[in-house]
Design a protein around this motif. Structure first.
Motif, short mmCIF file in Angstrom:
data_model
loop_
_atom_site.label_atom_id
_atom_site.label_comp_id
_atom_site.label_asym_id
_atom_site.label_seq_id
_atom_site.Cartn_x
_atom_site.Cartn_y
_atom_site.Cartn_z
N LEU A 1 37.27 40.90 34.00
CA LEU A 1 36.52 39.65 33.89
C LEU A 1 37.25 38.78 32.88
N LEU B 1 37.50 34.80 30.99
CA LEU B 1 36.78 33.58 30.67
C LEU B 1 37.75 32.57 30.07
N ARG C 1 34.76 28.58 32.35
CA ARG C 1 35.18 29.05 33.68
C ARG C 1 35.37 30.55 33.64
N MET C 2 35.09 31.17 34.77
CA MET C 2 35.10 32.63 34.83
C MET C 2 35.72 33.10 36.13
N ASN D 1 35.89 36.87 38.08
CA ASN D 1 35.39 38.23 38.05
C ASN D 1 36.04 39.04 39.16
N LEU E 1 29.70 40.36 27.29
CA LEU E 1 30.58 41.03 28.25
C LEU E 1 30.51 42.53 27.97
#
Length: 394
Positions: free
Chosen positions: A244, A246, A256-257, A259, A310
């Motif tokens: 993940l 970021l 914004r991410m 995954n 997280l």
């Protein structure tokens, strides 16, 4: 000041060890006195071996040898006080010789134990150095972000495992990474080090998270092929890393991410906890035979005083004694007012109590809180509804 501190550090264990030395010495005195006072057909002298036997638990071979010698002397004193002529009797000669021999064996054992303990300390020192290199602690501050991290390996003797995290500044923002390598042991640590090394190198050079994810994918695939050239295709396919990432700007509340098969982060916003599921589930990195059609970047609102949590699946897959998974989101809802360090402390304590003290998998967590300040006059330009269809970013 440093010299005084070193003396104090040495003095403290010396005091503790010598305080405990009263136990075997007290046993020697007590056994000697009782043996002399009881009737002649009762012999407690053989019990003197207990004194040198327990000494290695808190002292080294020299003190163990001293206690053993005192025990032998006490055996001789018992013989003299009972009857001076008994000192040279076969019975007492055998008892004294046996006590001396057993004490010598215990001293040898103590010496070997001390040697092994020194080796263990060296190994632990190397392990701690490896941890600092492979998994250095995250900075407590990155621009407007407050950060706390926690790591717990499944093996009590290990300091690191297959979970990983990293963070770095990128101009006017910060990029963070959390991941979980499939498997355990040195192979997992090696894979994790490749991902983190690639992230630290490419996070500053990649314009978008999608480019950064591509670099990480290329690095881990190359690593798997180079270090497992004789593995079957199915074995390579089973080696992967959930990730993940970021991208958090300093002044823009829209982060914004990306995954890639990782558990969704939790957003703590005004006493509410929301799991940030991606719009499209991406496969983990390292599944090199699977063609990628592109990476989905999910925007999310991350405002002042919000906290992002997280974590790796070692936390949410931890089970209680009745087999129930740890309800992370439900538990975190109790601590939405906590800062990053306090939040992770709550989780660590609660998780340990929930599973009864021992985790079956590595567990890592990172808490990120944005300071309650944005650029003057800044207006939120995008509203991202977590349950709806957010706009594309990057």
């Amino acid at each position: 000041m440093g010299f005084r501190r070193r003396i104090a550090d040495l003095w403290q264990p010396w005091q503790t060890d010598h305080a405990l030395l009263a136990i075997p010495l007290g046993l020697i005195v007590a056994i000697t006195v009782v043996d002399v006072l009881v009737p002649g057909d009762i012999h407690l002298g053989p019990l003197l071996i207990v004194a040198p036997a327990i000494t290695p638990w808190f002292a080294g071979p020299w003190l163990t040898g001293l206690v053993g010698a005192l025990a032998v002397v006490a055996q001789a004193i018992i013989a003299v006080l009972r009857d001076p002529n008994e000192l040279f009797s076969t019975n007492h000669q055998v008892q004294i010789a046996a006590l001396a021999l057993l004490s010598l064996v215990i001293v040898i054992f103590s010496r070997q134990r001390e040697h092994r303990m020194r080796q263990l300390e060296q190994v632990r020192s190397v392990s701690e150095a490896t941890q600092r290199v492979v998994l250095p602690p995250l900075p407590h501050r990155l621009g407007p972000l407050r950060i706390a991290s926690a790591y717990r390996a499944a093996d009590d003797e290990a300091l690191i495992g297959g979970d990983l995290y990293a963070a770095t500044r990128t101009g006017n923002g910060a990029r963070l990474l959390i991941g979980d390598v499939r498997g355990k042991g040195m192979t997992a640590i090696s894979d994790a080090s490749v991902i983190m090394g690639s992230f630290r190198d490419a996070a500053h050079r990649s314009a978008t998270l999608a480019e950064l994810a591509g670099v990480l994918e290329e690095s881990i695939c190359r690593h798997l092929v180079e270090h497992a050239p004789h593995s079957e295709a199915d074995e390579l396919y089973e080696q992967f890393v959930t990730v993940l990432m970021l991208d958090i700007p300093d002044e823009d509340p829209v982060a914004r991410m990306i995954n890639c098969g990782h558990p969704p982060p939790l957003l703590l916003h005004k006493h509410h906890v929301t799991a940030l599921y991606p719009r499209h589930t991406e496969p983990p990195l390292g599944m090199c035979d699977l063609p990628r059609t592109g990476l989905t970047i999910d925007p999310l609102v991350f405002e002042g005083d919000d906290t992002l949590l997280l974590y790796t699946d070692g936390i949410i897959e931890a089970r209680s004694s009745d087999g129930t998974f740890y309800p992370l989101a439900e538990r975190v809802a109790q601590w939405t007012d906590s800062g990053p360090e306090a939040l992770l402390d709550h989780i660590r304590t609660d998780l340990t109590a929930y599973v009864g003290g021992q985790l079956n998998d590595d567990a890592a967590a990172v808490a990120i809180q944005r300071s309650p300040r944005l650029a003057p006059g800044h207006q939120l330009r995008k509203m991202v509804h977590l349950t709806g269809s957010p706009d594309h970013a990057d």
